[in-house]
Scaffold this active site. Structure first.
Site, short mmCIF file in Angstrom:
data_model
loop_
_atom_site.label_atom_id
_atom_site.label_comp_id
_atom_site.label_asym_id
_atom_site.label_seq_id
_atom_site.Cartn_x
_atom_site.Cartn_y
_atom_site.Cartn_z
CE LYS A 176 -74.90 10.11 -24.16
NZ LYS A 176 -76.21 10.05 -24.80
CB THR A 207 -77.16 19.97 -28.88
OG1 THR A 207 -77.87 20.73 -27.89
CG2 THR A 207 -75.81 20.62 -29.16
N GLY A 209 -81.45 16.15 -29.94
CA GLY A 209 -81.37 14.80 -30.48
C GLY A 209 -79.96 14.25 -30.68
CB THR A 210 -76.51 15.29 -29.65
OG1 THR A 210 -76.91 15.56 -28.31
CG2 THR A 210 -76.33 16.58 -30.41
N GLY A 211 -78.00 12.78 -28.52
CA GLY A 211 -77.86 11.48 -27.85
C GLY A 211 -78.54 10.37 -28.65
CB CYS A 212 -81.82 10.22 -30.45
SG CYS A 212 -82.85 10.83 -29.11
N1 LIG Z 1 -71.24 21.16 -28.54
C1 LIG Z 1 -70.75 19.95 -28.86
N2 LIG Z 1 -69.70 19.84 -29.71
C2 LIG Z 1 -69.20 18.64 -30.04
N3 LIG Z 1 -69.69 17.48 -29.59
C3 LIG Z 1 -70.74 17.52 -28.73
C4 LIG Z 1 -71.32 18.76 -28.33
N4 LIG Z 1 -72.38 18.49 -27.48
C5 LIG Z 1 -72.43 17.15 -27.39
N5 LIG Z 1 -71.43 16.57 -28.10
C6 LIG Z 1 -71.20 15.13 -28.29
O1 LIG Z 1 -72.44 14.59 -28.77
C7 LIG Z 1 -72.62 13.28 -28.28
C8 LIG Z 1 -73.94 13.23 -27.51
O2 LIG Z 1 -73.65 13.63 -26.18
P1 LIG Z 1 -74.60 14.40 -25.18
O3 LIG Z 1 -73.89 14.40 -23.87
O4 LIG Z 1 -74.97 15.72 -25.78
O5 LIG Z 1 -75.84 13.45 -25.22
P2 LIG Z 1 -77.28 13.66 -24.63
O6 LIG Z 1 -77.26 14.70 -23.55
O7 LIG Z 1 -77.77 12.31 -24.29
O8 LIG Z 1 -78.07 14.22 -25.87
P3 LIG Z 1 -79.60 14.77 -25.91
O9 LIG Z 1 -79.42 16.25 -25.96
O10 LIG Z 1 -80.13 14.22 -27.17
O11 LIG Z 1 -80.29 14.28 -24.67
C9 LIG Z 1 -71.36 12.99 -27.45
O12 LIG Z 1 -70.40 12.38 -28.28
C10 LIG Z 1 -70.89 14.36 -27.02
O13 LIG Z 1 -69.52 14.35 -26.70
C1 LIG Z 2 -88.84 10.80 -27.97
C2 LIG Z 2 -87.59 11.40 -27.49
N1 LIG Z 2 -86.58 10.60 -27.11
C3 LIG Z 2 -85.42 11.13 -26.65
C4 LIG Z 2 -85.25 12.50 -26.58
C5 LIG Z 2 -83.96 13.05 -26.03
O1 LIG Z 2 -83.35 13.93 -26.85
C6 LIG Z 2 -86.33 13.31 -27.01
N2 LIG Z 2 -86.26 14.66 -26.97
N3 LIG Z 2 -87.47 12.73 -27.45
#
Ligand SMILES: Nc1ncnc2c1ncn2[C@@H]1O[C@H](COP(=O)(O)OP(=O)(O)OP(=O)(O)O)[C@@H](O)[C@H]1O
Ligand SMILES: Cc1ncc(CO)c(N)n1
Length: 268
Positions: A176, A207, A209-212
């Site tokens: 990602k 952002t 929790g975007t990854g979750c």
């Molecule tokens: N500012 C943004 N605008 C549009 N899409 C985004 C943005 N930030 C992240 N994304 C998208 O959101 C999704 C999650 O990606 P990201 O790399 O942020 O995950 P992450 O770092 O694991 O998330 P977390 O912050 O929950 O740990 C991907 O599809 C990424 O391309």
């Molecule tokens: C419990 C938990 N899992 C994953 C993340 C990553 O966003 C978080 N902040 N908290």
């Protein structure tokens, strides 16, 4: 009789509701899969960071897994935060008995940068859990850790995805690009083909929790028997909308909006 699609998450909590189990269950619900959860750690956290961690005892993690698996259908499942090696061992032992696609979000730190898993557990995750996955969804720092090289360009992302599958044994990899500049582009490698999924970068700090949310959406769609490509494609639309509609609440990185695909919610 038609059967409901059932999705399971194995992860930590977020009492502020934006990440972890909470993001996963909201996403499952929104996408119309029946959501179930096994809690690994109770995390005191909010939009500003992590304040405290309490790990659920191993027997209780095992018992929760047993309660779900022995009684309920699981059509796809994901893991998020698994804090230490002992927990990983308990989960790894049960995975073969869940005959369903496994999506791993290789969570290492919160959006705030606070660590969520022990340093030594990262290697175990890579060596023992990764080969069990149908899909792993690393962000850039997680991909760098997994392959042991810097990931700085889109070309590096594609190479990382290939290497995570061929060298580390993941079923497929979705690297990602949320942490790079420019378009928010992600690359999926399924062992034969590289696919890209792109969206305009949204200018927001909300952002949390975007990854979750993204990996939960993929899991929900897989539980509905969509192909991996379709599941990621639809999940990318979902997470983009959830970021676009993210809430400016809390003093730090606000949470994504899990109901953004249908309506705006009720505002005060
Ligand atoms: N500012 C943004 N605008 C549009 N899409 C985004 C943005 N930030 C992240 N994304 C998208 O959101 C999704 C999650 O990606 P990201 O790399 O942020 O995950 P992450 O770092 O694991 O998330 P977390 O912050 O929950 O740990 C991907 O599809 C990424 O391309
Ligand atoms: C419990 C938990 N899992 C994953 C993340 C990553 O966003 C978080 N902040 N908290």
């Amino acid at each position: 009789m038609e059967k409901v699609a059932c999705a399971l998450t194995i992860a930590g909590t977020d009492p502020s509701g934006g990440a972890g189990i909470h993001a996963d269950l909201k996403t499952f619900q929104e996408l119309k899969s029946y959501g179930m959860s096994v809690i690994t750690s109770v995390v005191a956290q909010n939009t500003t960071g992590v304040q405290a961690l309490h790990h659920v005892p191993l027997e209780m993690i095992e018992q929760q897994l047993y309660s779900v698996i022995s009684d309920m259908p699981v059509h796809a499942f994901k893991t998020g935060m698994i804090a230490n090696i002992d927990m990983m061992k308990v989960i790894a032992k049960k995975i073969p008995s869940i005959a369903a696609p496994y999506v791993m979000d290789p969570v290492m730190v919160a959006t705030s940068g606070d660590p969520l898993i022990e340093e030594q557990a990262r290697d175990f995750l890579r060596k023992e859990l990764l080969p069990l996955t149908a899909l792993v969804t690393p962000n850039i720092p997680e991909a760098e850790f997994l392959i042991g090289r810097k990931v700085e360009t889109t070309d590096d992302m594609k190479k990382a995805a290939r290497s995570i599958v061929h060298d580390l044994g993941a079923g497929a990899a979705l690297v990602k690009g949320g942490h790079l500049d420019g378009e928010a582009v992600d690359f999926l490698y399924d062992g034969t083909t590289i696919y890209s999924f792109s969206a305009k970068r949204i200018n927001t700090k909300n952002t949390h929790g975007t990854g979750c949310t993204y990996s939960a959406a993929i899991t929900a769609y897989l539980s509905q028997r969509l192909s991996l490509y379709e599941a990621v494609d639809k999940a990318k639309h979902f997470v983009t909308k959830a970021i676009k509609g993210a809430f400016p609440i809390g003093a730090g990185n606000g949470p994504t909006n899990h109901w953004a695909i249908r309506e705006k919610g009720v505002f005060q």
